[in-house]
Design an enzyme around this catalytic site. Structure first.
Site, short mmCIF file in Angstrom:
data_model
loop_
_atom_site.label_atom_id
_atom_site.label_comp_id
_atom_site.label_asym_id
_atom_site.label_seq_id
_atom_site.Cartn_x
_atom_site.Cartn_y
_atom_site.Cartn_z
N ASP A 118 1.09 -1.42 0.02
CA ASP A 118 0.06 0.25 0.55
C ASP A 118 0.86 1.51 0.14
OD1 ASP A 118 -1.88 1.67 0.00
OD2 ASP A 118 -2.60 0.90 2.14
C1 BGC Z 1 -4.23 3.03 0.09
C2 BGC Z 1 -5.54 2.13 -0.91
C3 BGC Z 1 -5.18 2.86 -1.64
C4 BGC Z 1 -3.89 3.33 -2.36
C5 BGC Z 1 -3.66 4.09 -3.22
C6 BGC Z 1 -3.23 4.35 -0.32
O1 BGC Z 1 -3.86 5.30 0.61
O2 BGC Z 1 -4.86 2.96 1.58
O3 BGC Z 1 -6.08 1.73 -0.02
O4 BGC Z 1 -5.65 1.56 -3.22
O5 BGC Z 1 -4.44 4.70 -1.68
O6 BGC Z 1 -3.87 5.11 -4.33
#
Ligand code: BGC
Length: 741
Positions: free
Chosen positions: A288
């Site tokens: 993530d």
């Molecule tokens: C979030 C994810 C997301 C990713 C990409 C992160 O901050 O926790 O759920 O898919 O960003 O945008």
């Protein structure tokens, strides 16, 4: 020599591409061979490139790619880009990679297509309230159709995090508190996004996230630690991720939290032992956001190279946005801290998905203007969103049949900050959705009641103390025969980094509600929020109460369908509604404790100042008709371990209109070698009943659904007595039981 290398590369690439174009060319072994030959040609730098995911950005002039990323793309140092969409834009970026990099490996385009892409569907928690797996699968299908037509290959969904703490803003992104319902929904979403074949143009590769147990962040504070027993992890938190993997999710994302002292992004147990060795996951794992870098803040990595080493060894394949693999892996290989073969393995997993998506066949196959034009916000897609939205609306209270609004009503007052609001209707994550295209409640009502006078008064805004609009709102209410109070949270108050420690209606909305309800007019309160709010006062005083979540593009039309009675509400809460924040975490499948609640005994498990009962239990939701449950019967009184347990129940529609009921079956194992929850959802069915009619609903359970984990992955089903409860929510009182021998 140089010429020879070039000839060799060209030959292998030619072979690779032609083999792909053969009709059944995607045969596993063949693809594996092609990947191996491609990897043989790659420099270490190019391999690391495939493990690197960077974002595209947006400014006033539109989408753009940072200069340094552009140069990396051209050199084959980036394998994937996220936050880039649009046929033209993705084509341009793809050309950058394919026309400039030595090996012409196509980029993979990812995006958070969470609940719709252009046509925004209800937030995931709302969709979960439908308990309608076909509709949820279809919602993901439509999202994939739209997103893939705009050049996207990959969505960062479904979020399969069980959440039992509504303070946590990300509760809105999942399917609620229950592992059984959550698992079915996670699988439905994967099927919807991926369809039958990733090579089909209208599909997206799914990414089950956030692995794992992110929803259990302490005190509901986002990114906080999680500490739980492996038994709890396996029993409650893992089933939805596992179901998504079993449904074929192409990729998985790590979570930000640490679990029992080990950050998920460097967690070998989660990413390798569980996900790959035990569950057989064959896709790739992406971190993530910058979570590799965050290993430094977690305090498990001394520097970025150490963080890269830990995460790669734990089982991460792709680094989202931290750029740490890019910075560190070459050095780590040269210092022999990691072997190049582990990098090869990650590259191979990523290339496999690119092959499966057909990108080696035609890197631009998802980026065609014509397809984009014909696959966005079509009437059938908008209709699907409207249908999903009305299936997600939960009727919580309806005293004296306040709803539906009768045709006699001449004047409706629509009061509150959500009445003509469009901005907030999408909730968290709205992909490429344009909120100015969302149908507000005011617009929905006007098109459904064209001959009725509709007075719209905001009364107050979502936040703040300004009550200057109260007087006009009160006046409007007094003039009307029916009042709709449209209240709730702003879209940004739930979702990532949006935890709240108070769950009441923000600002002065509660006071506005009190003033309006005081008028004595028939009032229906409609709550738009990304989480359960503590709406006790409304639950007792608003003649009708609706939980409308955030319903997306078709919000107003779907709500008008419900308020007018054109559609009879059928949704049921996928999460318990607390009375106050002090009760949290509160969920139906709690343990009995050694001192179960007893009103007359102080020394039992309870509070001095609030009851143990939630405001609304899991599974709760009313209809404009009523249902009666009777004749709960088992095929036998006792079963053996291999038997199928057959349960039947008669459900009757005892009201005056046709409706759908979600019939729920819960089990309790009253005596076991370990403490068991007081109830667990094990089956449900949706039935449609005409007024006055009845149906016998049959469920089949297998004894292995009645077991539990005792240590590690050891799962057992113990003989003994079991109780079965069937009804319209988790408090179902109709009970029977059997012996398992
Ligand atoms: C979030 C994810 C997301 C990713 C990409 C992160 O901050 O926790 O759920 O898919 O960003 O945008």
């Amino acid at each position: 020599m140089k010429q020879l290398t070039f000839l060799l590369i060209s030959l292998v690439l030619l072979l690779t591409f032609t083999m792909c174009q053969q009709p059944n060319g995607n045969d596993q072994d063949e693809v594996a061979q092609k990947i191996d030959s491609l990897i043989d040609l790659m420099t270490l730098e190019e391999k690391i490139g495939q493990l690197t995911l960077y974002t595209s950005d947006m400014d006033q002039t539109g989408a753009f790619i940072r200069k340094e990323y552009e140069s990396d793309i051209k050199q084959g140092k980036v394998g994937a880009i996220f936050n880039a969409y649009g046929a033209d834009y993705t084509r341009r970026l793809q050309e950058m990679a394919v026309n400039n990099s030595r090996l012409r490996i196509p980029l993979l385009f990812g995006y958070d297509v969470i609940h719709g892409h252009r046509t925004i569907f209800p937030v995931p928690l709302a969709e979960a309230a439908s308990w309608n797996l076909e509709a949820i699968e279809n919602s993901a299908r439509v999202a994939a159709e739209e997103a893939s037509a705009e050049g996207l290959h990959w969505t960062f969904a479904p979020m399969a995090d069980i959440a039992r703490d509504p303070r946590w803003g990300r509760i809105v992104e999942g399917a609620g508190e229950d592992p059984y319902l959550g698992a079915l929904i996670a699988a439905a979403r994967v099927k919807g996004f991926q369809g039958d074949d990733l090579a089909d143009l209208n599909t997206l590769a799914a990414c089950v996230k956030h692995f794992a147990a992110y929803g259990a962040s302490q005190a509901g504070r986002d990114y906080h630690s999680v500490d739980m027993s492996e038994l709890m992890l396996r029993e409650v938190y893992l089933p939805p991720y596992k179901a998504a993997v079993e449904a074929g999710a192409a990729t998985a994302m790590t979570s930000f939290n640490d679990l029992n002292g080990v950050p998920a992004t460097s967690n070998h147990f989660l990413l390798t032992e569980l996900l790959r060795d035990e569950w057989g996951f064959e896709g790739f794992v992406v971190t993530d956001y910058t979570s590799i870098m965050e290993l430094l803040y977690h305090g498990v990595a001394a520097d970025t190279a150490h963080a890269a080493e830990l995460s790669l060894k734990a089982g991460v394949d792709m680094d989202m946005q931290a750029g740490i693999f890019q910075q560190s892996l070459t050095k780590l290989v040269s210092e022999k801290r990691i072997q190049e073969t582990i990098i090869d393995q990650a590259v191979s997993r990523i290339l496999k998905i690119k092959f499966e998506l057909g990108l080696f066949d035609d890197p631009y196959r998802y980026s065609y203007k014509e397809r984009e034009k014909n696959n966005i916000m079509r009437p059938d897609q908008l209709e699907a969103a409207r249908d999903m939205a009305r299936k997600s609306i939960v009727l919580l209270r309806n005293e004296k049949n306040t709803l539906p609004i009768s045709n006699e009503v001449k004047t409706i007052a629509l009061i509150g900050p959500m009445g003509s609001n469009q901005r907030d209707l999408f909730g968290s994550w709205s992909a490429a959705g344009d909120w100015t295209k969302a149908v507000s409640l005011a617009q929905g009502l006007k098109s459904r009641f064209p001959d009725t006078k509709i007075i719209v008064e905001e009364g107050c805004s979502i936040e703040g103390n300004d009550k200057s609009g109260f007087r006009a709102a009160e006046k409007a209410a007094k003039q009307a025969d029916f009042v709709i109070l449209a209240l709730g949270e702003a879209y940004w108050m739930s979702g990532e980094a949006a935890s709240r420690s108070e769950l009441s209606l923000p600002g002065v909305q509660q006071e506005l509600a009190e003033l309006i309800i005081e008028t004595g007019k028939p009032v229906a309160s409609v709550i738009m929020s990304g989480r359960p709010l503590t709406i006790n006062w409304l639950a007792e005083n608003s003649p009708a109460l609706i939980q409308a979540w955030f319903l997306g593009t078709q919000s107003g039309n779907a709500l008008a369908d419900i308020l007018s009675g054109d559609y009879n509400p059928s949704a049921k809460l996928p999460v318990t509604f607390p009375r106050n924040v002090g009760q949290i975490p509160i969920y139906y499948s709690m343990k009995n404790t050694g001192r179960p609640f007893d009103e007359n005994n102080k020394y039992t498990s309870k509070y001095l100042d609030v009851s143990n009962e939630p405001l609304y239990p899991f599974g709760f939701g009313l209809s404009y008709t009523s249902f009666h449950y009777d004749k709960l019967t088992l095929s036998q009184q006792s079963y053996k371990m291999n038997d199928s347990i057959q349960v039947s129940v008669e459900v009757s529609n005892t009201g005056r209109v046709a409706g759908e009921e979600i019939v729920q079956l819960y089990v309790r194992d009253p005596v076991a070698s370990m403490t068991r929850p007081v109830r667990e959802l094990k089956a449900f069915d949706r039935i449609w009943l005409e007024p006055g009619s009845s149906k016998i609903i049959k469920f089949r359970l297998h004894p292995n659904q009645l077991g539990f984990y005792v240590s590690g992955k050891k799962y057992i089903t113990e003989p003994g007595k079991f109780s079965i409860f069937v009804g319209g929510n988790s408090n179902a009182s109709l009970e029977t039981g059997f012996d398992l021998k």
